[in-house]
Design a protein around this motif. Sequence first.
Motif, mmCIF file in Angstrom:
data_model
loop_
_atom_site.group_PDB
_atom_site.id
_atom_site.type_symbol
_atom_site.label_atom_id
_atom_site.label_comp_id
_atom_site.label_asym_id
_atom_site.label_seq_id
_atom_site.Cartn_x
_atom_site.Cartn_y
_atom_site.Cartn_z
ATOM 1 N N GLN A 206 0.794 -1.091 0.236
ATOM 2 C CA GLN A 206 -0.134 0.055 0.059
ATOM 3 C C GLN A 206 0.679 0.852 0.111
ATOM 4 O O GLN A 206 1.791 1.739 0.601
ATOM 5 C CB GLN A 206 -1.361 0.508 1.087
ATOM 6 N N TYR B 71 0.460 5.694 0.857
ATOM 7 C CA TYR B 71 -0.083 6.281 1.572
ATOM 8 C C TYR B 71 0.443 7.477 1.813
ATOM 9 O O TYR B 71 1.634 7.981 1.296
ATOM 10 C CB TYR B 71 -0.063 5.825 3.224
ATOM 11 N N GLY C 289 -2.300 12.100 9.969
ATOM 12 C CA GLY C 289 -1.937 10.377 9.577
ATOM 13 C C GLY C 289 -2.376 10.538 8.620
ATOM 14 O O GLY C 289 -2.284 11.294 7.839
ATOM 15 N N PRO C 290 -1.513 9.533 8.282
ATOM 16 C CA PRO C 290 -1.807 8.801 6.997
ATOM 17 C C PRO C 290 -2.589 7.998 6.261
ATOM 18 O O PRO C 290 -3.551 8.361 6.832
ATOM 19 C CB PRO C 290 -0.226 7.422 7.306
ATOM 20 N N PHE D 177 -4.391 6.680 3.099
ATOM 21 C CA PHE D 177 -4.187 5.744 2.145
ATOM 22 C C PHE D 177 -4.580 6.344 0.735
ATOM 23 O O PHE D 177 -5.781 6.744 0.547
ATOM 24 C CB PHE D 177 -5.272 4.682 2.291
ATOM 25 N N LEU E 296 -3.652 0.307 -2.914
ATOM 26 C CA LEU E 296 -3.105 -1.111 -2.814
ATOM 27 C C LEU E 296 -2.658 -1.961 -3.820
ATOM 28 O O LEU E 296 -3.555 -1.281 -4.919
ATOM 29 C CB LEU E 296 -4.169 -1.801 -1.747
ATOM 30 N N ARG F 66 -1.589 -5.532 -5.869
ATOM 31 C CA ARG F 66 -1.675 -7.067 -5.008
ATOM 32 C C ARG F 66 -0.455 -7.781 -5.368
ATOM 33 O O ARG F 66 -0.170 -7.181 -6.403
ATOM 34 C CB ARG F 66 -2.773 -8.168 -5.451
ATOM 35 N N LEU G 277 4.332 7.340 2.395
ATOM 36 C CA LEU G 277 4.959 5.817 2.706
ATOM 37 C C LEU G 277 4.920 4.994 2.072
ATOM 38 O O LEU G 277 3.299 4.953 1.543
ATOM 39 C CB LEU G 277 4.416 5.837 3.856
ATOM 40 N N THR H 237 -8.822 -9.864 5.921
ATOM 41 C CA THR H 237 -8.987 -9.235 8.092
ATOM 42 C C THR H 237 -7.575 -8.726 7.479
ATOM 43 O O THR H 237 -5.971 -9.149 7.541
ATOM 44 C CB THR H 237 -9.195 -9.580 9.040
ATOM 45 N N LEU H 238 -7.465 -7.351 7.240
ATOM 46 C CA LEU H 238 -6.072 -6.884 7.321
ATOM 47 C C LEU H 238 -5.223 -6.255 8.855
ATOM 48 O O LEU H 238 -5.973 -6.191 9.572
ATOM 49 C CB LEU H 238 -6.627 -4.840 6.784
ATOM 50 N N GLY H 239 -4.309 -6.894 8.028
ATOM 51 C CA GLY H 239 -2.979 -7.721 9.400
ATOM 52 C C GLY H 239 -2.347 -6.267 9.666
ATOM 53 O O GLY H 239 -2.400 -5.164 9.298
ATOM 54 N N ARG H 240 -0.890 -6.609 10.494
ATOM 55 C CA ARG H 240 -0.340 -5.723 10.774
ATOM 56 C C ARG H 240 0.452 -5.888 9.546
ATOM 57 O O ARG H 240 1.117 -6.009 8.490
ATOM 58 C CB ARG H 240 1.014 -6.398 11.499
ATOM 59 N N LEU H 241 0.507 -3.569 9.289
ATOM 60 C CA LEU H 241 1.541 -3.264 7.872
ATOM 61 C C LEU H 241 2.820 -2.981 8.148
ATOM 62 O O LEU H 241 3.275 -2.545 9.338
ATOM 63 C CB LEU H 241 0.733 -2.100 7.714
ATOM 64 N N PHE I 102 5.821 0.199 7.621
ATOM 65 C CA PHE I 102 6.050 0.922 6.658
ATOM 66 C C PHE I 102 7.217 1.232 6.232
ATOM 67 O O PHE I 102 8.509 0.940 7.683
ATOM 68 C CB PHE I 102 5.229 1.435 8.370
ATOM 69 N N GLY I 103 7.463 1.848 5.628
ATOM 70 C CA GLY I 103 8.970 2.248 4.956
ATOM 71 C C GLY I 103 8.830 3.364 6.078
ATOM 72 O O GLY I 103 8.014 4.176 6.996
#
Lengths: 114, 115
Positions: free
Chosen positions: B34, B36, B43-44, B46, B49, B51, B89, B99-103, B105-106
């Motif tokens: 993704q 951002y 805040g970031p 979106f 996205l 895949r 980002l 379910t969207l889990g942990r992202l 980030f750079g």
Amino acid sequence: EAGVAQSPRYKIIEKRQSVAFWCNPISGHATLYWYQQILGQGPKLLIQFQNNGVVDDSQLPKDRFSAERLKGVDSTLKIQPAKLEDSAVYLCASSGEGSGNTIYFGEGSWLTVV
Amino acid sequence: SQKIEQNSEALNIQEGKTATLTCNYTNYSPAYLQWYRQDPGRGPVFLLLIRENEKEKRKERLKVTFDTTLKQSLFHITASQPADSATYLCALGLDRGSTLGRLYFGRGTQLTVWP
């Protein structure tokens, strides 16, 4: 549609004191996240809730950080006792059915520990 | 060790040009990636996205490519405007479930578009 609400927006505390941050996610979102963003870095996940259950808290410093989401809606993140290195922005985010693959972030709670 | 690297901390371009931001990763096997946008003190937000089985995604002036062989994503903003100035980002997601889990980030790239 209201976004993710967070409070307080800013907090300055002395080291060893405690602080609590509150988050109200987007209505109907079952998944709630707390991320920590240190200045100049990307956000790092602290804890993820699915409804009122914890899905992932592997990066949460459990000796000083705690979080709860008792009724599956609002959430509170607490730090006690705070250290200087906890100075960061604490971002709450939520996602759920209907949000697609989008995570919505709040504006963040800025913490300075002196 | 696992790394997410975004090209140069800052990128300055002239209005009207195409901005190209790079995200490289090592020792991850992301299901999706993704991008951002983050403005100072906010805040970031979106943007896009893509895949693992997709090569390219577009949205208005934005284009994202994803090369899992090179372990790289490129993010393009065409006909850039001063209003595009922000930190961008990239974030990797590993979950292949619903379910969207942990992202992960750079650090982000700060883009400045000057008139």
